[in-house]
Write a protein that holds these residues in place. Structure first.
Motif, short mmCIF file in Angstrom:
data_model
loop_
_atom_site.label_atom_id
_atom_site.label_comp_id
_atom_site.label_asym_id
_atom_site.label_seq_id
_atom_site.Cartn_x
_atom_site.Cartn_y
_atom_site.Cartn_z
N VAL A 4 -66.60 -34.62 20.04
CA VAL A 4 -66.44 -35.90 19.35
C VAL A 4 -65.99 -35.70 17.90
CG1 VAL A 4 -68.84 -36.21 18.58
CG2 VAL A 4 -67.44 -38.19 19.11
N GLU A 5 -66.43 -34.61 17.28
CA GLU A 5 -66.03 -34.34 15.90
C GLU A 5 -64.51 -34.14 15.81
OE1 GLU A 5 -68.44 -32.63 17.47
OE2 GLU A 5 -70.27 -32.78 16.26
N ASP A 6 -63.96 -33.45 16.80
CA ASP A 6 -62.51 -33.21 16.82
C ASP A 6 -61.74 -34.52 16.91
OD1 ASP A 6 -63.00 -30.46 16.72
OD2 ASP A 6 -62.95 -30.28 18.91
N VAL A 7 -62.24 -35.45 17.71
CA VAL A 7 -61.60 -36.77 17.85
C VAL A 7 -61.60 -37.49 16.51
CG1 VAL A 7 -61.80 -39.03 18.95
CG2 VAL A 7 -62.14 -36.96 20.30
N ILE A 8 -62.71 -37.43 15.80
CA ILE A 8 -62.83 -38.11 14.51
C ILE A 8 -61.89 -37.47 13.48
CG2 ILE A 8 -64.39 -38.54 12.56
CD1 ILE A 8 -66.65 -38.70 14.76
N MET A 9 -61.84 -36.14 13.46
CA MET A 9 -61.06 -35.45 12.44
C MET A 9 -59.56 -35.47 12.74
SD MET A 9 -63.77 -32.47 11.45
CE MET A 9 -62.67 -31.66 10.33
N VAL A 17 -70.48 -37.05 10.30
CA VAL A 17 -71.82 -36.53 10.09
C VAL A 17 -72.55 -36.90 11.37
CG1 VAL A 17 -73.92 -36.62 8.72
CG2 VAL A 17 -71.69 -36.92 7.60
N ARG A 18 -73.01 -35.91 12.11
CA ARG A 18 -73.59 -36.17 13.43
C ARG A 18 -74.96 -35.56 13.57
NH1 ARG A 18 -71.64 -33.29 18.89
NH2 ARG A 18 -73.30 -34.04 20.19
N VAL A 25 -69.22 -41.78 10.12
CA VAL A 25 -67.86 -41.34 9.82
C VAL A 25 -67.51 -41.80 8.42
CG1 VAL A 25 -65.43 -41.41 10.49
CG2 VAL A 25 -67.21 -41.48 12.25
N LEU A 26 -67.13 -40.86 7.58
CA LEU A 26 -66.74 -41.16 6.21
C LEU A 26 -65.22 -41.15 6.11
CD1 LEU A 26 -69.30 -38.78 4.50
CD2 LEU A 26 -69.55 -41.23 4.91
N SER A 27 -64.68 -42.13 5.41
CA SER A 27 -63.23 -42.26 5.29
C SER A 27 -62.89 -43.00 4.01
CB SER A 27 -62.68 -43.04 6.49
OG SER A 27 -61.32 -43.29 6.31
N ASN A 28 -61.62 -42.93 3.64
CA ASN A 28 -61.13 -43.62 2.46
C ASN A 28 -60.76 -45.07 2.71
OD1 ASN A 28 -61.38 -41.39 0.73
ND2 ASN A 28 -59.45 -40.57 1.44
N LYS A 59 -68.04 -50.22 7.06
CA LYS A 59 -68.43 -50.64 5.71
C LYS A 59 -67.78 -49.74 4.68
CE LYS A 59 -72.92 -52.71 6.42
NZ LYS A 59 -74.24 -52.78 5.83
N THR A 60 -67.61 -50.28 3.49
CA THR A 60 -67.11 -49.47 2.39
C THR A 60 -68.27 -48.68 1.79
OG1 THR A 60 -67.52 -51.14 0.70
CG2 THR A 60 -65.38 -51.23 1.83
#
Length: 82
Positions: A4-9, A17-18, A25-28, A59-60
């Motif tokens: 699942v981490e690979d899918v997110i990245m 963060v799992r 999931v952290l994103s800009n 959420k931001t």
């Protein structure tokens, strides 16, 4: 849930963060998070799993989120005294 981490990245600038089946999931941007959410749904579908829509949120960092007992949020910094 392995992989699942690979899918997110796959979405540049997104970081997972799992802990067990809980994922932050952290994103800009919310747009990136929406794409990650779609990718996660596709990843889970053949495994007979789905996202819990009651717990899934975008959420931001300014809004913040509680994750496993921690509050993840960007707090404004106090102005330095001169």
């Amino acid at each position: 849930m392995n992989g699942v981490e690979d899918v997110i990245m796959e979405e540049k600038g997104c970081f997972p963060v799992r802990f067990a089946d809980d994922i932050l999931v952290l994103s800009n941007s919310k747009e990136q998070l929406e794409k990650v959410k779609e990718n996660l749904q596709e990843f889970l579908k053949p495994r007979g799993l789905t996202l819990n829509e009651g717990k899934t949120m975008l959420k931001t960092i300014e809004e913040g989120v509680n994750f496993l007992g921690y509050n993840v949020k960007e707090y404004p910094t106090a102005a330095k005294a001169g």
